[in-house]
Design a protein around this motif. Structure first.
Motif, PDB file in Angstrom:
ATOM      1  N   ALA A 212       3.123  -7.953 -15.924  1.00  0.00           N
ATOM      2  CA  ALA A 212       1.528  -8.094 -15.364  1.00  0.00           C
ATOM      3  C   ALA A 212       1.393  -9.821 -15.402  1.00  0.00           C
ATOM      4  CB  ALA A 212       0.777  -7.858 -16.527  1.00  0.00           C
ATOM      5  N   ARG A 213       1.878 -10.001 -16.452  1.00  0.00           N
ATOM      6  CA  ARG A 213       1.983 -11.616 -16.472  1.00  0.00           C
ATOM      7  C   ARG A 213       2.785 -12.382 -14.750  1.00  0.00           C
ATOM      8  NH1 ARG A 213       4.112 -11.743 -21.706  1.00  0.00           N
ATOM      9  NH2 ARG A 213       6.395 -11.517 -21.226  1.00  0.00           N
ATOM     10  N   GLN A 214       3.623 -12.510 -14.377  1.00  0.00           N
ATOM     11  CA  GLN A 214       4.191 -12.742 -13.398  1.00  0.00           C
ATOM     12  C   GLN A 214       2.996 -12.050 -12.187  1.00  0.00           C
ATOM     13  OE1 GLN A 214       7.958 -11.216 -11.506  1.00  0.00           O
ATOM     14  NE2 GLN A 214       8.910 -10.797 -13.764  1.00  0.00           N
ATOM     15  N   LEU A 215       2.582 -10.776 -12.222  1.00  0.00           N
ATOM     16  CA  LEU A 215       1.251 -10.038 -10.917  1.00  0.00           C
ATOM     17  C   LEU A 215       0.513 -11.288 -11.006  1.00  0.00           C
ATOM     18  CD1 LEU A 215       1.658  -6.409 -11.551  1.00  0.00           C
ATOM     19  CD2 LEU A 215       2.168  -7.726  -8.974  1.00  0.00           C
ATOM     20  N   LYS A 216      -0.231 -11.487 -12.430  1.00  0.00           N
ATOM     21  CA  LYS A 216      -0.751 -12.430 -12.992  1.00  0.00           C
ATOM     22  C   LYS A 216      -0.868 -14.016 -12.012  1.00  0.00           C
ATOM     23  CE  LYS A 216      -3.826  -9.745 -16.118  1.00  0.00           C
ATOM     24  NZ  LYS A 216      -3.504 -10.575 -18.239  1.00  0.00           N
ATOM     25  N   ASP A 217       0.133 -14.854 -12.432  1.00  0.00           N
ATOM     26  CA  ASP A 217       0.499 -16.223 -12.008  1.00  0.00           C
ATOM     27  C   ASP A 217       0.121 -15.960 -10.502  1.00  0.00           C
ATOM     28  OD1 ASP A 217       0.894 -16.833 -15.085  1.00  0.00           O
ATOM     29  OD2 ASP A 217       3.557 -16.233 -14.928  1.00  0.00           O
ATOM     30  N   GLU A 218       0.627 -14.227  -9.977  1.00  0.00           N
ATOM     31  CA  GLU A 218       0.941 -14.898  -7.965  1.00  0.00           C
ATOM     32  C   GLU A 218      -0.737 -14.500  -7.974  1.00  0.00           C
ATOM     33  OE1 GLU A 218       3.897 -12.783  -5.004  1.00  0.00           O
ATOM     34  OE2 GLU A 218       4.283 -12.393  -7.187  1.00  0.00           O
ATOM     35  N   HIS A 219      -0.742 -13.691  -8.180  1.00  0.00           N
ATOM     36  CA  HIS A 219      -2.573 -13.258  -7.188  1.00  0.00           C
ATOM     37  C   HIS A 219      -3.517 -13.437  -8.211  1.00  0.00           C
ATOM     38  CE1 HIS A 219       1.071 -10.786  -4.686  1.00  0.00           C
ATOM     39  NE2 HIS A 219       1.140 -10.792  -6.168  1.00  0.00           N
ATOM     40  N   LEU A 220      -3.479 -13.710  -9.213  1.00  0.00           N
ATOM     41  CA  LEU A 220      -4.844 -13.472  -9.661  1.00  0.00           C
ATOM     42  C   LEU A 220      -5.794 -15.047  -9.327  1.00  0.00           C
ATOM     43  CD1 LEU A 220      -6.810 -12.834 -11.680  1.00  0.00           C
ATOM     44  CD2 LEU A 220      -5.785 -14.345 -13.721  1.00  0.00           C
ATOM     45  N   PHE A 221      -7.119 -14.207  -8.758  1.00  0.00           N
ATOM     46  CA  PHE A 221      -8.255 -15.408  -8.680  1.00  0.00           C
ATOM     47  C   PHE A 221      -9.412 -15.271  -9.512  1.00  0.00           C
ATOM     48  CE2 PHE A 221      -9.038 -12.707  -5.040  1.00  0.00           C
ATOM     49  CZ  PHE A 221     -10.324 -12.631  -4.666  1.00  0.00           C
ATOM     50  N   THR A 222      -9.910 -16.261  -9.641  1.00  0.00           N
ATOM     51  CA  THR A 222     -11.544 -15.662 -10.170  1.00  0.00           C
ATOM     52  C   THR A 222     -12.914 -16.073  -9.058  1.00  0.00           C
ATOM     53  OG1 THR A 222     -11.225 -17.115 -11.939  1.00  0.00           O
ATOM     54  CG2 THR A 222     -13.333 -16.979 -11.168  1.00  0.00           C
ATOM     55  N   HIS A 262      -8.623 -15.113   0.390  1.00  0.00           N
ATOM     56  CA  HIS A 262      -8.306 -15.524  -0.744  1.00  0.00           C
ATOM     57  C   HIS A 262      -6.764 -13.876  -0.395  1.00  0.00           C
ATOM     58  CE1 HIS A 262      -9.050 -17.767  -3.907  1.00  0.00           C
ATOM     59  NE2 HIS A 262     -10.077 -16.962  -3.854  1.00  0.00           N
ATOM     60  N   ASP A 263      -6.484 -13.900   1.560  1.00  0.00           N
ATOM     61  CA  ASP A 263      -5.178 -12.736   1.576  1.00  0.00           C
ATOM     62  C   ASP A 263      -4.247 -12.648   1.092  1.00  0.00           C
ATOM     63  OD1 ASP A 263      -6.781 -11.185   2.921  1.00  0.00           O
ATOM     64  OD2 ASP A 263      -6.491 -12.081   4.486  1.00  0.00           O
ATOM     65  N   ASP A 264      -4.349 -14.108   0.478  1.00  0.00           N
ATOM     66  CA  ASP A 264      -2.913 -14.753   0.695  1.00  0.00           C
ATOM     67  C   ASP A 264      -2.275 -14.297  -0.686  1.00  0.00           C
ATOM     68  OD1 ASP A 264      -1.872 -15.950   2.847  1.00  0.00           O
ATOM     69  OD2 ASP A 264      -2.560 -17.935   2.720  1.00  0.00           O
ATOM     70  N   ASP A 265      -3.011 -14.005  -1.554  1.00  0.00           N
ATOM     71  CA  ASP A 265      -2.656 -13.748  -3.143  1.00  0.00           C
ATOM     72  C   ASP A 265      -2.957 -11.642  -3.218  1.00  0.00           C
ATOM     73  OD1 ASP A 265      -2.524 -16.083  -4.172  1.00  0.00           O
ATOM     74  OD2 ASP A 265      -5.274 -16.065  -3.711  1.00  0.00           O
ATOM     75  N   ALA A 266      -3.355 -11.475  -1.447  1.00  0.00           N
ATOM     76  CA  ALA A 266      -3.160  -9.668  -1.872  1.00  0.00           C
ATOM     77  C   ALA A 266      -1.715  -9.319  -2.740  1.00  0.00           C
ATOM     78  CB  ALA A 266      -3.648  -8.517  -0.436  1.00  0.00           C
ATOM     79  N   VAL A 267      -2.431  -8.216  -3.462  1.00  0.00           N
ATOM     80  CA  VAL A 267      -1.074  -7.666  -4.136  1.00  0.00           C
ATOM     81  C   VAL A 267      -0.282  -6.229  -2.798  1.00  0.00           C
ATOM     82  CG1 VAL A 267       0.058  -5.968  -6.080  1.00  0.00           C
ATOM     83  CG2 VAL A 267      -1.390  -7.532  -6.390  1.00  0.00           C
ATOM     84  N   GLU A 268      -1.999  -5.877  -2.195  1.00  0.00           N
ATOM     85  CA  GLU A 268      -1.533  -4.697  -0.817  1.00  0.00           C
ATOM     86  C   GLU A 268      -2.368  -5.240   0.039  1.00  0.00           C
ATOM     87  OE1 GLU A 268      -0.191  -0.796  -2.070  1.00  0.00           O
ATOM     88  OE2 GLU A 268      -1.534  -1.221  -3.987  1.00  0.00           O
ATOM     89  N   TYR A 269      -2.019  -5.346   0.835  1.00  0.00           N
ATOM     90  CA  TYR A 269      -2.869  -5.650   2.391  1.00  0.00           C
ATOM     91  C   TYR A 269      -2.227  -4.912   3.363  1.00  0.00           C
ATOM     92  CZ  TYR A 269      -5.041  -8.608   6.106  1.00  0.00           C
ATOM     93  OH  TYR A 269      -6.102  -8.773   6.929  1.00  0.00           O
ATOM     94  N   GLU A 270      -3.336  -4.715   4.350  1.00  0.00           N
ATOM     95  CA  GLU A 270      -3.542  -3.451   5.716  1.00  0.00           C
ATOM     96  C   GLU A 270      -4.253  -4.462   6.438  1.00  0.00           C
ATOM     97  OE1 GLU A 270      -3.635   0.587   5.147  1.00  0.00           O
ATOM     98  OE2 GLU A 270      -2.025   0.154   3.649  1.00  0.00           O
ATOM     99  N   GLU A 271      -4.559  -4.065   7.760  1.00  0.00           N
ATOM    100  CA  GLU A 271      -5.397  -4.378   8.797  1.00  0.00           C
ATOM    101  C   GLU A 271      -6.888  -3.844   8.141  1.00  0.00           C
ATOM    102  OE1 GLU A 271      -6.631  -4.033  13.411  1.00  0.00           O
ATOM    103  OE2 GLU A 271      -4.994  -2.747  12.562  1.00  0.00           O
ATOM    104  N   THR A 272      -7.102  -3.207   7.026  1.00  0.00           N
ATOM    105  CA  THR A 272      -8.492  -2.587   7.081  1.00  0.00           C
ATOM    106  C   THR A 272      -8.773  -2.088   5.724  1.00  0.00           C
ATOM    107  OG1 THR A 272      -8.428   0.032   7.589  1.00  0.00           O
ATOM    108  CG2 THR A 272      -8.942  -1.550   9.535  1.00  0.00           C
ATOM    109  N   ARG A 273      -7.976  -2.381   5.269  1.00  0.00           N
ATOM    110  CA  ARG A 273      -8.020  -2.597   3.132  1.00  0.00           C
ATOM    111  C   ARG A 273      -6.879  -3.349   2.799  1.00  0.00           C
ATOM    112  NH1 ARG A 273      -8.527   2.189   1.810  1.00  0.00           N
ATOM    113  NH2 ARG A 273      -8.257   1.711   0.222  1.00  0.00           N
ATOM    114  N   GLY A 274      -7.458  -3.393   1.403  1.00  0.00           N
ATOM    115  CA  GLY A 274      -6.498  -4.733   0.649  1.00  0.00           C
ATOM    116  C   GLY A 274      -7.050  -4.162  -0.801  1.00  0.00           C
TER     117      GLY A 274
END
Length: 298
Positions: A212-222, A262-274
């Motif tokens: 979870a710490r890794q996920l937050k460091d890489e993906h979390l935004f406010t 913040h698409d670059d921060d998405a954990v999962e990303y597809e053309e029509t959802r994320g």
């Protein structure tokens, strides 16, 4: 090759799926570290799972560091890590070799009135043919009024084809199972290339807190700087889901633009959802967005 036994979609009953017809939607679930790690991972198959080739591959790669499997395409997607006994593992693969094989479609008619005398008992089939037909017997589906009811795809190596009585030349027209004879049709015989894939595992994190710490460091935004109508969208999303009824929903579009920035921060990303990890009013959320009818704007 997802599996050797692929049910032919054209022969299956059509199931109509109904669901929300909204132009877009957003849901935001508050998450603990354990929740976040769970959202962003997949469970490895348990040790007592059926001996499915993919399940065996995943378990062996994690336990032993590497494992191989042969198929027409890489069977396990290397996207989200696998959770196994409290730790998290990434799987990656490389191609380690190729060989030629034969792909076929096998179909069965469960209620034919006239069955060829050129038949063979299921138990007398070579093992390679029983394995190819094992999803068709015993009959598990209501037969159609006429014609072939169900089919599977199968792949035979050259050695297996040499032992087969169905591939590449069909020697029998029907299979007898529990005293009843069923016509079998072999079609779409074609050469394919099988690749040997070597999967290796890498430890991502030793526990959910670390992951979870890794996920937050890489993906979390406010999420901030929202106007009143956009805050109303988010408020509804944090209490369930918000549905945009049309692309005229400017409040939903405004929230969507914040996330898409913040698409670059998405954990999962597809053309029509994320899916994103976001902090809002001091709370960390896992946010799922669907925006199929808004995609022309991006």
């Amino acid at each position: 090759m997802r599996r050797h036994h692929l049910v032919l979609a054209a022969l299956l009953p059509l199931v109509l799926l109904t669901g929300c017809s909204a132009a877009g939607s957003i849901s935001m679930d508050p998450v603990s570290n354990a929740d976040l790690a769970d959202h962003a991972s997949r469970d490895a198959p348990p040790g007592d799972a059926e001996p499915d080739p993919e399940a065996r591959l995943i378990r062996d790669a994690i336990r032993n560091g590497s494992a191989t499997i042969e198929g027409r395409s890489a069977p396990v997607e290397a996207d989200l890590p696998f959770a196994y006994r409290g730790s998290y593992y990434d799987l990656s693969w490389t191609a380690a070799g190729e060989r030629e094989a034969t792909s076929v479609d096998l179909e069965v008619d469960y209620n034919a009135s006239n069955v060829s005398a050129n038949r063979i008992a299921y138990d007398d089939l070579p093992e390679v043919d029983r394995r190819a037909l094992d999803t068709l017997f015993p009959p598990r589906h209501d037969p159609r009024a006429d014609g072939y009811d169900l089919g599977v795809g199968a792949t035979y190596t050259d050695a297996e084809a040499n032992r087969s009585v169905l591939v590449p030349t069909q020697e029998y027209d029907a299979v007898v199972y529990d005293g009843d004879a069923y016509p079998i049709r072999v079609s779409d015989v074609r050469p394919v290339t099988l690749t040997t894939y070597r999967y290796t595992s890498t430890v991502v994190a030793n526990d959910s807190d670390d992951y979870a710490r890794q996920l937050k460091d890489e993906h979390l935004f406010t999420l901030g700087d929202l106007n009143e109508s956009e805050r109303a969208v988010v408020s509804e999303a944090t209490n369930g889901s918000y549905y945009a009824e049309s692309t005229d929903d400017s409040a939903f579009r405004g929230v969507l633009e914040r996330f898409r920035a913040h698409d670059d921060d998405a954990v999962e990303y597809e053309e029509t959802r994320g899916s994103w990890v976001v902090r809002y009013n001091g709370t960390v959320y896992w946010a799922d967005l669907s925006y199929a009818q808004f995609t022309d704007e991006y």
